[in-house]
Design an enzyme around this catalytic site. Sequence first.
Site, PDB file in Angstrom:
ATOM      1  N   GLY A   7       0.817  -1.227   0.000  1.00  0.00           N
ATOM      2  CA  GLY A   7       0.000   0.000   0.000  1.00  0.00           C
ATOM      3  C   GLY A   7       0.842   1.265   0.000  1.00  0.00           C
ATOM      4  O   GLY A   7       0.533   2.238   0.699  1.00  0.00           O
ATOM      5  N   ALA A   8       1.896   1.264  -0.828  1.00  0.00           N
ATOM      6  CA  ALA A   8       2.887   2.355  -0.802  1.00  0.00           C
ATOM      7  C   ALA A   8       2.307   3.725  -1.139  1.00  0.00           C
ATOM      8  O   ALA A   8       2.890   4.753  -0.784  1.00  0.00           O
ATOM      9  CB  ALA A   8       4.035   2.015  -1.755  1.00  0.00           C
ATOM     10  N   PHE A  11      -1.528   7.438   2.524  1.00  0.00           N
ATOM     11  CA  PHE A  11      -1.133   8.614   3.314  1.00  0.00           C
ATOM     12  C   PHE A  11      -0.077   8.231   4.361  1.00  0.00           C
ATOM     13  O   PHE A  11       0.993   8.853   4.451  1.00  0.00           O
ATOM     14  CB  PHE A  11      -2.408   9.175   3.973  1.00  0.00           C
ATOM     15  CG  PHE A  11      -2.185  10.158   5.080  1.00  0.00           C
ATOM     16  CD1 PHE A  11      -1.511  11.352   4.857  1.00  0.00           C
ATOM     17  CD2 PHE A  11      -2.688   9.908   6.356  1.00  0.00           C
ATOM     18  CE1 PHE A  11      -1.317  12.271   5.892  1.00  0.00           C
ATOM     19  CE2 PHE A  11      -2.515  10.821   7.384  1.00  0.00           C
ATOM     20  CZ  PHE A  11      -1.821  12.003   7.158  1.00  0.00           C
ATOM     21  N   ARG A  32      -1.220  -0.266  -6.697  1.00  0.00           N
ATOM     22  CA  ARG A  32      -2.249  -0.980  -7.462  1.00  0.00           C
ATOM     23  C   ARG A  32      -2.112  -0.929  -8.977  1.00  0.00           C
ATOM     24  O   ARG A  32      -2.798  -1.670  -9.670  1.00  0.00           O
ATOM     25  CB  ARG A  32      -3.621  -0.436  -7.076  1.00  0.00           C
ATOM     26  CG  ARG A  32      -4.030  -0.924  -5.714  1.00  0.00           C
ATOM     27  CD  ARG A  32      -5.505  -0.967  -5.605  1.00  0.00           C
ATOM     28  NE  ARG A  32      -5.997   0.050  -4.713  1.00  0.00           N
ATOM     29  CZ  ARG A  32      -7.232   0.056  -4.251  1.00  0.00           C
ATOM     30  NH1 ARG A  32      -8.080  -0.877  -4.631  1.00  0.00           N
ATOM     31  NH2 ARG A  32      -7.620   1.001  -3.431  1.00  0.00           N
ATOM     32  N   LYS A  36       0.287   4.441 -10.915  1.00  0.00           N
ATOM     33  CA  LYS A  36       0.529   4.885  -9.532  1.00  0.00           C
ATOM     34  C   LYS A  36       2.001   4.696  -9.162  1.00  0.00           C
ATOM     35  O   LYS A  36       2.580   5.505  -8.441  1.00  0.00           O
ATOM     36  CB  LYS A  36      -0.384   4.120  -8.550  1.00  0.00           C
ATOM     37  CG  LYS A  36      -1.835   4.542  -8.702  1.00  0.00           C
ATOM     38  CD  LYS A  36      -2.749   3.895  -7.673  1.00  0.00           C
ATOM     39  CE  LYS A  36      -4.175   4.373  -7.910  1.00  0.00           C
ATOM     40  NZ  LYS A  36      -5.108   4.035  -6.854  1.00  0.00           N
ATOM     41  N   ILE A  58      -5.827  -6.675  -3.101  1.00  0.00           N
ATOM     42  CA  ILE A  58      -5.495  -7.560  -1.982  1.00  0.00           C
ATOM     43  C   ILE A  58      -6.651  -8.484  -1.586  1.00  0.00           C
ATOM     44  O   ILE A  58      -6.481  -9.352  -0.733  1.00  0.00           O
ATOM     45  CB  ILE A  58      -4.975  -6.755  -0.757  1.00  0.00           C
ATOM     46  CG1 ILE A  58      -5.975  -5.676  -0.331  1.00  0.00           C
ATOM     47  CG2 ILE A  58      -3.613  -6.144  -1.049  1.00  0.00           C
ATOM     48  CD1 ILE A  58      -5.610  -4.976   0.973  1.00  0.00           C
ATOM     49  N   LYS A 169     -10.634  -4.254  10.551  1.00  0.00           N
ATOM     50  CA  LYS A 169      -9.340  -4.153  11.228  1.00  0.00           C
ATOM     51  C   LYS A 169      -9.215  -5.239  12.302  1.00  0.00           C
ATOM     52  O   LYS A 169      -8.173  -5.850  12.460  1.00  0.00           O
ATOM     53  CB  LYS A 169      -9.160  -2.764  11.850  1.00  0.00           C
ATOM     54  CG  LYS A 169      -9.209  -1.611  10.853  1.00  0.00           C
ATOM     55  CD  LYS A 169      -8.255  -1.755   9.690  1.00  0.00           C
ATOM     56  CE  LYS A 169      -6.798  -1.628  10.033  1.00  0.00           C
ATOM     57  NZ  LYS A 169      -5.923  -1.758   8.842  1.00  0.00           N
ATOM     58  N   SER A 216      -9.102  10.205   7.042  1.00  0.00           N
ATOM     59  CA  SER A 216      -8.886  10.886   8.328  1.00  0.00           C
ATOM     60  C   SER A 216      -8.581  12.372   8.122  1.00  0.00           C
ATOM     61  O   SER A 216      -9.147  13.229   8.822  1.00  0.00           O
ATOM     62  CB  SER A 216      -7.780  10.199   9.129  1.00  0.00           C
ATOM     63  OG  SER A 216      -6.597  10.065   8.362  1.00  0.00           O
TER      64      SER A 216
HETATM   65  P1  NDP Z   1      -5.074   5.392   2.563  1.00  0.00           P
HETATM   66  O1  NDP Z   1      -6.450   5.226   2.040  1.00  0.00           O
HETATM   67  O2  NDP Z   1      -4.335   6.643   2.267  1.00  0.00           O
HETATM   68  O3  NDP Z   1      -4.164   4.163   2.114  1.00  0.00           O
HETATM   69  C1  NDP Z   1      -4.676   2.869   1.976  1.00  0.00           C
HETATM   70  C2  NDP Z   1      -3.711   2.071   1.117  1.00  0.00           C
HETATM   71  O4  NDP Z   1      -4.256   0.751   0.909  1.00  0.00           O
HETATM   72  C3  NDP Z   1      -3.538   2.673  -0.279  1.00  0.00           C
HETATM   73  O5  NDP Z   1      -2.239   2.407  -0.749  1.00  0.00           O
HETATM   74  C4  NDP Z   1      -4.563   1.903  -1.099  1.00  0.00           C
HETATM   75  O6  NDP Z   1      -4.275   1.895  -2.492  1.00  0.00           O
HETATM   76  C5  NDP Z   1      -4.397   0.518  -0.485  1.00  0.00           C
HETATM   77  N1  NDP Z   1      -5.569  -0.328  -0.718  1.00  0.00           N
HETATM   78  C6  NDP Z   1      -6.824  -0.139  -0.240  1.00  0.00           C
HETATM   79  N2  NDP Z   1      -7.644  -1.114  -0.692  1.00  0.00           N
HETATM   80  C7  NDP Z   1      -6.886  -1.936  -1.468  1.00  0.00           C
HETATM   81  C8  NDP Z   1      -7.158  -3.101  -2.237  1.00  0.00           C
HETATM   82  N3  NDP Z   1      -8.380  -3.653  -2.261  1.00  0.00           N
HETATM   83  N4  NDP Z   1      -6.130  -3.668  -2.938  1.00  0.00           N
HETATM   84  C9  NDP Z   1      -4.879  -3.132  -2.904  1.00  0.00           C
HETATM   85  N5  NDP Z   1      -4.567  -2.021  -2.189  1.00  0.00           N
HETATM   86  C10 NDP Z   1      -5.563  -1.428  -1.486  1.00  0.00           C
HETATM   87  O7  NDP Z   1      -5.196   5.168   4.136  1.00  0.00           O
HETATM   88  P2  NDP Z   1      -4.214   5.478   5.331  1.00  0.00           P
HETATM   89  O8  NDP Z   1      -2.835   5.710   4.852  1.00  0.00           O
HETATM   90  O9  NDP Z   1      -4.877   6.468   6.174  1.00  0.00           O
HETATM   91  O10 NDP Z   1      -4.266   4.081   6.102  1.00  0.00           O
HETATM   92  C11 NDP Z   1      -3.193   3.155   6.039  1.00  0.00           C
HETATM   93  C12 NDP Z   1      -3.443   2.043   7.026  1.00  0.00           C
HETATM   94  O11 NDP Z   1      -3.567   2.607   8.321  1.00  0.00           O
HETATM   95  C13 NDP Z   1      -4.727   1.242   6.797  1.00  0.00           C
HETATM   96  O12 NDP Z   1      -4.455  -0.099   7.135  1.00  0.00           O
HETATM   97  C14 NDP Z   1      -5.703   1.853   7.786  1.00  0.00           C
HETATM   98  O13 NDP Z   1      -6.718   0.948   8.168  1.00  0.00           O
HETATM   99  C15 NDP Z   1      -4.757   2.141   8.941  1.00  0.00           C
HETATM  100  N6  NDP Z   1      -5.245   3.172   9.847  1.00  0.00           N
HETATM  101  C16 NDP Z   1      -5.414   4.460   9.399  1.00  0.00           C
HETATM  102  C17 NDP Z   1      -5.882   5.436  10.253  1.00  0.00           C
HETATM  103  C18 NDP Z   1      -6.090   6.846   9.813  1.00  0.00           C
HETATM  104  O14 NDP Z   1      -6.722   7.624  10.555  1.00  0.00           O
HETATM  105  N7  NDP Z   1      -5.593   7.260   8.644  1.00  0.00           N
HETATM  106  C19 NDP Z   1      -6.204   5.116  11.660  1.00  0.00           C
HETATM  107  C20 NDP Z   1      -5.946   3.746  12.035  1.00  0.00           C
HETATM  108  C21 NDP Z   1      -5.483   2.819  11.150  1.00  0.00           C
HETATM  109  P3  NDP Z   1      -4.730   3.133  -3.447  1.00  0.00           P
HETATM  110  O15 NDP Z   1      -3.867   4.310  -3.067  1.00  0.00           O
HETATM  111  O16 NDP Z   1      -4.463   2.632  -4.801  1.00  0.00           O
HETATM  112  O17 NDP Z   1      -6.185   3.366  -3.146  1.00  0.00           O
END
Ligand code: NDP
Length: 343
Positions: A7-8, A11, A32, A36, A58, A169, A216
């Site tokens: 998930g590089a 955010f 993905r 990207k 995923i 989660k 968020s």
């Molecule tokens: P983002 O939405 O910015 O990042 C999510 C990442 O997961 C992206 O790289 C996205 O890809 C990828 N992703 C989502 N669904 C799929 C899928 N079906 N297949 C492949 N890749 C997928 O979220 P955050 O950076 O905020 O969150 C990162 C992690 O931190 C998550 O696990 C989240 O649950 C956890 N978290 C976040 C919090 C917050 O407040 N931000 C709080 C607590 C936990 P793409 O960019 O292509 O969509």
Amino acid sequence: MSVFISGATGFVAQHIINQLLEQNFKVIGSVRSQAKADKLLRQFNSNKNLSLEVVEDISNLAAFDEVFSKHGKEIKYVLHTSSPFFTECDDYEKDLLIPALNGTKGILNSILKYAADNVERVVITSSIAAMFDFTRDLDPSYFYDENSWNPDSYQEALTDGGHAYNGSKKFAERYAWNFVQEHKNEIKFKLTTVNPCYVFGPQLFDENVTAKLNTSCELINKLLHLSAGDAVDNFFVGNFVDVRDVAKAHLLGFENQNLVDKRLLLISSRFNAQDILDIMNEDFKTLEGQLPAGVPHTGALHQWKGAIADNSKTKELLGFEFIPLKKTIDDMVTQILRKEKRL
Ligand code: NDP
């Protein structure tokens, strides 16, 4: 040896990658699509220590097989951050629960198949959502800490978007802890989970500040775009932690021996809309008269009578001070106003 991060594009993940590159780690990330990958490589100035691989979805249990069959032997540390983070969707199971759970199942089984002998540490980005009963957030008799679990059943997780995200989660994290128990004689790696609450803070790159931000940060973005006459919604309440601290915890999560087998509950402080607006109104001359004032200094940061979260064990283990709300909001707002040419 390399660090693999799923998930590089996320955010949180971009800040983790930034800190990894600053410490001269070789990083392999999954994204993905090739478009990207190209964008992210450009943003990181084609850093020679960063390479990206496409892992499309995923939800597919074999999603990580190709990347681990290709790179498995070079990977020492795995950071699994990818997971859907939203609450509005058509199908809670297909859009939230299945990708979260299968993502964790898939990556752990790919390590088992292709990299069991060399991956030493795995850090999974879980969430406070896996740890507590959010229906009791306003209950002062409710206490939770690093040992707590969200009590929802799989059926309850299908009730609405909030329950579904929280369940996604919980079930993914549970799977991971069970997996390390079940396969302890076949794997080398030790597990740590990072469980943040709401993550706020600047985007790593100004270019990523768009009209709508990640889930968020969008909460703050919405408040910044209110008008003076709008009501202040104090139901918008929770705990927060800065994205730069979340990234730091992921690095320590695989570097420190004392974090093995730990769940790290990342909380800097409570907040509500009033607290955020107070900071915006007091620290930005350019916003004068444009935002609601509410009733200053009456927010959750000053008085909180609900559930008690105790993350003192995490703070002691990590050994650094979390960034306070004021700095996080100042840095976020500065970046957004700069992008909007309003500074
Ligand atoms: P983002 O939405 O910015 O990042 C999510 C990442 O997961 C992206 O790289 C996205 O890809 C990828 N992703 C989502 N669904 C799929 C899928 N079906 N297949 C492949 N890749 C997928 O979220 P955050 O950076 O905020 O969150 C990162 C992690 O931190 C998550 O696990 C989240 O649950 C956890 N978290 C976040 C919090 C917050 O407040 N931000 C709080 C607590 C936990 P793409 O960019 O292509 O969509």
